[in-house]
Design an enzyme around this catalytic site. Structure first.
Site, short mmCIF file in Angstrom:
data_model
loop_
_atom_site.label_atom_id
_atom_site.label_comp_id
_atom_site.label_asym_id
_atom_site.label_seq_id
_atom_site.Cartn_x
_atom_site.Cartn_y
_atom_site.Cartn_z
N ASN A 105 -0.97 28.57 -34.33
CA ASN A 105 0.35 28.96 -33.85
C ASN A 105 1.48 27.82 -33.52
O ASN A 105 1.22 26.93 -32.59
CB ASN A 105 -0.05 29.57 -32.41
CG ASN A 105 1.40 30.11 -31.75
OD1 ASN A 105 2.83 30.10 -32.28
ND2 ASN A 105 1.45 30.47 -30.35
N TRP A 106 2.27 27.68 -34.66
CA TRP A 106 3.16 26.55 -34.54
C TRP A 106 4.15 26.57 -33.59
O TRP A 106 5.04 25.73 -33.36
CB TRP A 106 3.83 26.40 -36.02
CG TRP A 106 2.91 26.15 -37.18
CD1 TRP A 106 1.68 25.64 -36.94
CD2 TRP A 106 3.25 26.06 -38.60
NE1 TRP A 106 0.82 25.32 -38.32
CE2 TRP A 106 1.85 25.63 -39.29
CE3 TRP A 106 4.29 26.38 -39.24
CZ2 TRP A 106 1.94 25.53 -40.49
CZ3 TRP A 106 3.98 25.99 -40.83
CH2 TRP A 106 2.88 25.82 -41.42
N LYS A 107 4.43 27.63 -32.85
CA LYS A 107 5.35 27.94 -31.99
C LYS A 107 6.84 27.64 -32.34
O LYS A 107 7.13 27.47 -33.56
CB LYS A 107 5.03 27.33 -30.70
CG LYS A 107 3.58 27.53 -30.20
CD LYS A 107 3.33 26.96 -28.82
CE LYS A 107 1.96 27.41 -28.40
NZ LYS A 107 1.36 27.07 -27.08
N HIS B 87 1.77 36.91 -26.42
CA HIS B 87 1.61 35.30 -25.96
C HIS B 87 1.83 35.03 -24.60
O HIS B 87 2.80 35.67 -24.27
CB HIS B 87 2.09 34.17 -27.24
CG HIS B 87 1.59 32.97 -26.95
ND1 HIS B 87 1.96 32.05 -25.81
CD2 HIS B 87 0.53 32.18 -27.38
CE1 HIS B 87 1.40 30.94 -25.93
NE2 HIS B 87 0.50 31.19 -26.99
N GLU C 222 3.43 32.69 -23.46
CA GLU C 222 4.84 32.24 -23.43
C GLU C 222 5.64 33.36 -23.41
O GLU C 222 6.94 33.25 -22.72
CB GLU C 222 5.00 31.07 -24.53
CG GLU C 222 4.33 29.76 -24.11
CD GLU C 222 3.64 28.85 -25.23
OE1 GLU C 222 4.06 29.48 -26.35
OE2 GLU C 222 2.69 28.18 -25.08
N GLU D 17 -6.40 33.27 -23.86
CA GLU D 17 -5.78 32.00 -24.02
C GLU D 17 -5.55 31.75 -22.27
O GLU D 17 -4.37 32.31 -21.95
CB GLU D 17 -4.56 32.05 -24.57
CG GLU D 17 -4.62 32.18 -26.22
CD GLU D 17 -3.56 31.42 -26.99
OE1 GLU D 17 -3.69 30.62 -27.87
OE2 GLU D 17 -2.39 31.85 -26.68
N GLY E 174 -1.52 23.85 -23.97
CA GLY E 174 -0.82 22.92 -23.95
C GLY E 174 -0.94 21.61 -22.92
O GLY E 174 0.10 21.01 -22.55
N SER F 99 -5.84 24.16 -25.93
CA SER F 99 -6.13 22.83 -25.94
C SER F 99 -7.21 22.67 -27.12
O SER F 99 -8.16 21.78 -26.65
CB SER F 99 -6.38 22.12 -24.58
OG SER F 99 -5.12 22.17 -24.11
N GLY G 122 -2.66 25.71 -30.69
CA GLY G 122 -1.19 25.34 -30.84
C GLY G 122 -0.93 24.00 -31.28
O GLY G 122 -1.11 23.58 -32.51
N GLY G 123 -1.01 23.05 -30.44
CA GLY G 123 -0.78 21.63 -30.47
C GLY G 123 -1.28 21.01 -32.08
O GLY G 123 -0.91 20.49 -32.81
P1 13P Z 1 -2.35 24.55 -27.42
O1 13P Z 1 -3.49 24.28 -28.47
O2 13P Z 1 -1.27 23.46 -27.53
O3 13P Z 1 -2.91 24.25 -25.93
O4 13P Z 1 -1.68 26.07 -27.58
C1 13P Z 1 -2.71 27.27 -27.59
C2 13P Z 1 -1.82 28.18 -27.82
O5 13P Z 1 -0.88 28.72 -27.03
C3 13P Z 1 -1.88 28.92 -29.29
O6 13P Z 1 -1.15 30.05 -29.27
#
Ligand code: 13P
Length: 251
Positions: free
Chosen positions: A9-11, A95, A97, A167, A173, A213, A234-235
């Site tokens: 997920n590149w956000k 998600h 967020e 999640e 993050g 993470s 994510g990251g």
């Molecule tokens: P991180 O891997 O950066 O913690 O993010 C997880 C995430 O929200 C994937 O959708």
């Protein structure tokens, strides 16, 4: 037997040039076949370029959100048909967020899940508790409620074909990963509620990813758990080496 599924997920990250380079790098390293399903969920404006860069590889394209209406006066929104049209296969929905920053409710998520399935996209439906909820021992109640409400009105066979992502909000993050035992417990609980609400076969079929993470160094132990069927990353999905390091934990 559930096929593992790792999605990035590149956000709201990367430039066009960076998206293209990352997608090309992944396509080259993954090649035409992979030991699991693989996807990257790019920002909407970069979806077409990302798909072009992934061409010929086993890496599929996903989006990070969609609107539930088919078309019309919904300024700024994107429909399922539009995502289909440009070659998306998956869409991340609900998600944390979007739930916490943009105020999406279970009902909003549910409408989007229905629209995505009706239009042939596979939803990745996210659920997860906050730190406060975990500390108050509400984790199971929160994720059950989010899961059942986000999937309300679907048939068992529709549910069997979608993906759930657990999640925990406190692990996203933050570098704080759930332990394999914590994650496995919630995944098993989610399967229990799906078996109760739908049926055991449906619960066995649904793939449940862990997200929060996930890194090359912790992926193998998380993915070795019986109810953890993949990861939503994510990251660590923003660099070829780290995403490939997570994929390596599968085979
Ligand atoms: P991180 O891997 O950066 O913690 O993010 C997880 C995430 O929200 C994937 O959708």
């Amino acid at each position: 037997m559930r096929r593992p599924f790792i999605a990035g997920n590149w956000k709201m990250n990367l430039t066009l040039a960076e998206c293209t380079a990352l997608a090309k790098g992944l396509a080259a390293q993954v090649g035409k076949t992979a030991a699991c399903d693989v996807a990257v969920c790019a920002p909407h404006v970069y979806l077409a370029a990302t798909l072009a860069a992934l061409k010929g590889s086993a890496v599929a394209l996903g989006a990070q959100d969609v609107y539930h209406q088919a078309n019309g006066a919904f300024t700024g929104e994107t429909s399922v048909a539009m995502l289909q049209d440009i070659g998306c296969r998956y869409v991340v929905l609900g998600h944390s967020e979007r739930r916490h920053i943009l105020g999406e409710t279970n009902q909003d998520v549910c409408r989007k899940v229905h629209a995505a399935l009706a239009g042939g996209l596979t939803p990745i439906v996210c659920v997860g508790e906050t730190l406060e909820q975990r500390e108050a021992e509400q984790t199971t109640d929160v994720v059950w409620e989010q899961c059942l409400a986000s999937l309300a009105g679907l048939s068992a066979s529709q549910v069997a074909g979608l993906v759930v992502a657990y999640e925990p909000v406190w692990a996203i993050g933050t570098g704080k990963v759930a332990t394999k035992e914590q994650a496995e417990q919630v995944h098993a609980d989610l399967r229990t509620i799906l078996a109760t609400r739908y049926n055991p076969d449906t619960a066995e079929a649904v793939r449940i990813q862990y997200g929060g993470s996930v890194k090359p160094g912790n992926a193998a132990e998380l993915l070795s758990q019986p109810n953890i069927d993949g990861a939503l990353v994510g990251g660590a999905s923003l660099k070829v080496e780290s995403f490939m390091g997570i994929l390596a934990a599968i085979s």
